[in-house]
Design a protein around this motif. Structure first.
Motif, PDB file in Angstrom:
ATOM      1  N   HIS A 115       0.834  -1.205   0.000  1.00  0.00           N
ATOM      2  CA  HIS A 115       0.000   0.000   0.000  1.00  0.00           C
ATOM      3  C   HIS A 115       0.871   1.259   0.000  1.00  0.00           C
ATOM      4  N   LYS A 132      -5.106   5.488  -4.514  1.00  0.00           N
ATOM      5  CA  LYS A 132      -4.650   5.599  -3.136  1.00  0.00           C
ATOM      6  C   LYS A 132      -5.690   6.379  -2.349  1.00  0.00           C
ATOM      7  N   VAL A 138      -4.586   1.149  -0.955  1.00  0.00           N
ATOM      8  CA  VAL A 138      -4.601   1.222  -2.419  1.00  0.00           C
ATOM      9  C   VAL A 138      -5.800   0.396  -2.846  1.00  0.00           C
TER      10      VAL A 138
END
Length: 306
Positions: A115, A132, A138
């Protein structure tokens, strides 16, 4: 009417000025990372390799049952990667440390989507299926995905997987950061909640970095002086502490510069500068065509004048 040199260059100059005005140099890249997203700190010195995190992930995300039950630890005899059916896995390494009985001490490593703060997968996605989020995730929007799999190529951690088994509606699959659970229910990710030894700490990224630095400072003999994910790929929402160098337990050496910075800078340059000659050529062609038509209209027909 003939197109004079002066007329042509006057029109061409105007066209060139218009192109120059419309094609400014690419703007400097700017990070779009959230200021202080949520994240997880994984302390590898605490992990016991029980695979409970895998079980929690499977339960929360309604994933298929694994080929081997979660209490079967013989699966740790081989290295695994997350795939379309398993969003997180535990791998076991023997980096060389020995205990007081001269036995090799294992290090267990949890692997999942990192992420990233500025995710390369989201930058590569041409339809915005990956974004994001402010909470750190994400996020993947299956309704937008066209299956190009550019995200799989772009990810420096080699995480996104594809449902090749599904010929009708295949999806890109990866750790969701338990998005719905965290965002709408205010709960911790399934893996963090189920961990029996608190090897996974959930919280704000800046707070997690402070916790990690304090652990290193208070026990420098236990930890290497490196928080993996603080700077890698421009920073990630998943952070790691380890008692051995990260390259000895399977971590990928990635640049600290966000990979999106390089990709988007190249894209910006291409669109800014490659379009200029195309647009200019088109405008000049239009000018010549207009002058030619005007000349044809001004030319008298044969036998029509005296």
């Amino acid at each position: 009417m003939k197109l004079s040199r002066r007329g042509f260059f006057k029109a061409a100059g105007a066209a060139g000025a218009g192109v120059a005005a419309s094609t400014r140099p690419a703007e400097a890249w700017q990070s779009r990372a959230p200021a202080d997203p949520l994240g997880c700190l994984v302390d590898l010195t605490r992990c016991i390799g029980c695979r409970k995190c895998e079980q929690g992930c499977q339960t929360v995300n309604h994933l298929p049952a694994p080929a081997r039950p979660f209490d079967d630890l013989t699966i740790l005899d081989r290295k695994r990667r997350p795939d379309e059916r398993t969003f997180t896995v535990i791998n076991r390494y023997f980096p060389g440390r020995r205990d007081e009985r001269d036995q090799l001490v294992p290090t267990f490593v949890k692997v999942q989507c990192m992420h990233c703060q500025d995710p390369a997968c989201a930058s590569a996605c041409i339809v915005g299926a990956l974004t994001k989020q402010a909470n750190g995730a994400v996020h993947y929007d299956v309704t937008r995905c066209i299956g190009c799999r550019y995200c799989m190529v772009a990810c420096p951690f080699e995480i996104p997987a594809y449902e090749y088994r599904d010929p009708i509606t295949p999806r890109v699959m990866k750790c969701t950061f338990c998005y719905e659970r965290v965002e709408k229910e205010g709960k911790r990710p399934g893996c963090a909640e189920i961990c029996p030894v608190e090897a996974i700490t959930f919280g704000r990224r800046n707070t997690l970095l402070t916790i990690a630095r304090n652990r290193i400072k208070s026990n420098p003999a236990l930890y290497v002086n490196h928080i993996y994910g603080e700077h890698e790929a421009g920073g990630t929402s998943w952070l790691y502490l380890s008692g051995v160098p990260f390259d000895r337990v399977g971590f990928i050496d990635v640049p600290h510069r966000p990979l999106t910075q390089l990709a988007e800078t190249i894209q910006g340059a291409l669109f800014s500068y490659l379009w200029s000659p195309i647009v200019l050529f088109g405008m000049l062609s239009g000018i010549m065509y207009a002058f030619r038509n005007k000349g044809d209209r001004d030319t008298p027909e044969k036998g029509g004048g005296k």
